[in-house]
Motif scaffolding. Sequence first.
Motif, PDB file in Angstrom:
ATOM      1  N   VAL A 155       2.494  47.755 -11.161  1.00 43.58           N
ATOM      2  CA  VAL A 155       2.532  46.943  -9.938  1.00 43.58           C
ATOM      3  C   VAL A 155       3.926  46.372  -9.717  1.00 43.58           C
ATOM      4  O   VAL A 155       4.442  46.354  -8.596  1.00 43.58           O
ATOM      5  N   ARG A 156       4.564  45.919 -10.799  1.00 42.41           N
ATOM      6  CA  ARG A 156       5.866  45.262 -10.677  1.00 42.41           C
ATOM      7  C   ARG A 156       7.001  46.252 -10.446  1.00 42.41           C
ATOM      8  O   ARG A 156       7.985  45.930  -9.788  1.00 42.41           O
ATOM      9  N   THR A 157       6.876  47.462 -10.990  1.00 40.52           N
ATOM     10  CA  THR A 157       7.962  48.442 -10.878  1.00 40.52           C
ATOM     11  C   THR A 157       7.725  49.481  -9.788  1.00 40.52           C
ATOM     12  O   THR A 157       8.664  50.145  -9.355  1.00 40.52           O
ATOM     13  N   GLY A 158       6.456  49.631  -9.356  1.00 44.36           N
ATOM     14  CA  GLY A 158       6.141  50.666  -8.384  1.00 44.36           C
ATOM     15  C   GLY A 158       6.066  52.049  -8.980  1.00 44.36           C
ATOM     16  O   GLY A 158       6.061  53.046  -8.250  1.00 44.36           O
ATOM     17  N   VAL A 159       5.983  52.133 -10.317  1.00 46.21           N
ATOM     18  CA  VAL A 159       5.955  53.428 -11.015  1.00 46.21           C
ATOM     19  C   VAL A 159       4.681  53.514 -11.859  1.00 46.21           C
ATOM     20  O   VAL A 159       4.348  52.571 -12.577  1.00 46.21           O
ATOM     21  N   PRO A 160       3.932  54.632 -11.812  1.00 44.19           N
ATOM     22  CA  PRO A 160       2.732  54.781 -12.639  1.00 44.19           C
ATOM     23  C   PRO A 160       3.061  54.648 -14.125  1.00 44.19           C
ATOM     24  O   PRO A 160       4.119  55.103 -14.580  1.00 44.19           O
ATOM     25  N   MET A 161       2.160  54.021 -14.861  1.00 45.92           N
ATOM     26  CA  MET A 161       2.355  53.810 -16.295  1.00 45.92           C
ATOM     27  C   MET A 161       1.142  54.323 -17.065  1.00 45.92           C
ATOM     28  O   MET A 161       0.002  54.007 -16.712  1.00 45.92           O
ATOM     29  N   VAL A 162       1.416  55.108 -18.109  1.00 40.83           N
ATOM     30  CA  VAL A 162       0.351  55.662 -18.944  1.00 40.83           C
ATOM     31  C   VAL A 162       0.440  55.080 -20.345  1.00 40.83           C
ATOM     32  O   VAL A 162       1.518  55.077 -20.954  1.00 40.83           O
ATOM     33  N   LEU A 163      -0.679  54.559 -20.824  1.00 38.73           N
ATOM     34  CA  LEU A 163      -0.819  54.183 -22.229  1.00 38.73           C
ATOM     35  C   LEU A 163      -1.744  55.243 -22.826  1.00 38.73           C
ATOM     36  O   LEU A 163      -2.959  55.181 -22.660  1.00 38.73           O
TER      37      LEU A 163
END
Length: 246
Positions: free
Chosen positions: A87-95
């Motif tokens: 949300v803060r970076t605008g980039v999808p994040m995968v854990l």
Amino acid sequence: METDDQNEDFRRLHQLIAGAADLKGFLDGTVRYAAKVLTRATGARVECAVTLLRRKRAATIAGSSDDAILLDGIEQSLDDGPCMEAVRTGVPMVLADVSTDTRWPEYSGNLATAGAWSVLGVPLFLGKDASAGLNFFSDVTDNFSPEAVEEAVVFADMASQALRLALRIATADLLAQDLKAAMERRTVIDLASGVIMAQNRCSQKDAFAFLLEASQNRNQKLHDVAREMIQSFAGNTAEATTHFDD
């Protein structure tokens, strides 16, 4: 090029807007459908929640299940995790694996305890006043492949468009309700002014000034003073209303 599945997703989202009674109903339907989309893309059960970030405070506003709401709440309580980062970076994040990924150790530990082993956070673009994200959870490690992430991003883009439309509709409904309430209050004041004009043979301006002075002296809202005056004149059960065609 859009696939048949993506066209169906877009159609389904707009059906949700048309069929939902309110914004909450639309959001609940959206996250349930988002969970189905990623379950379809990965082949394993996926749950989904929506995180809304506004004025630096996050809140879960919908979830596909109680588990999804619980898991999303863990991330917000820590203010740290893949969805908040997305949300803060605008980039999808995968854990990919909570047992080996070291970026969010406290969050990963809580997820493992709750039985979630991989997470995907995808941003929703709502405009300058608020940010949101889709938070996907799986009880399988490495469940979100690059292809699944791409599917989630495409869905999130469609969901963002649909949510912006739903927000505009909800805002328009609220404005209409506010206008209706204001006109109803104005009707009461006009009726009370008419009573004063008839009793005192004065102008509308003088009648309104009389109401305003009474409002200030009693420390009451103007329309409350006007309503009491009408009820006193016409009987305690009298009620002034304005009729509108919705």
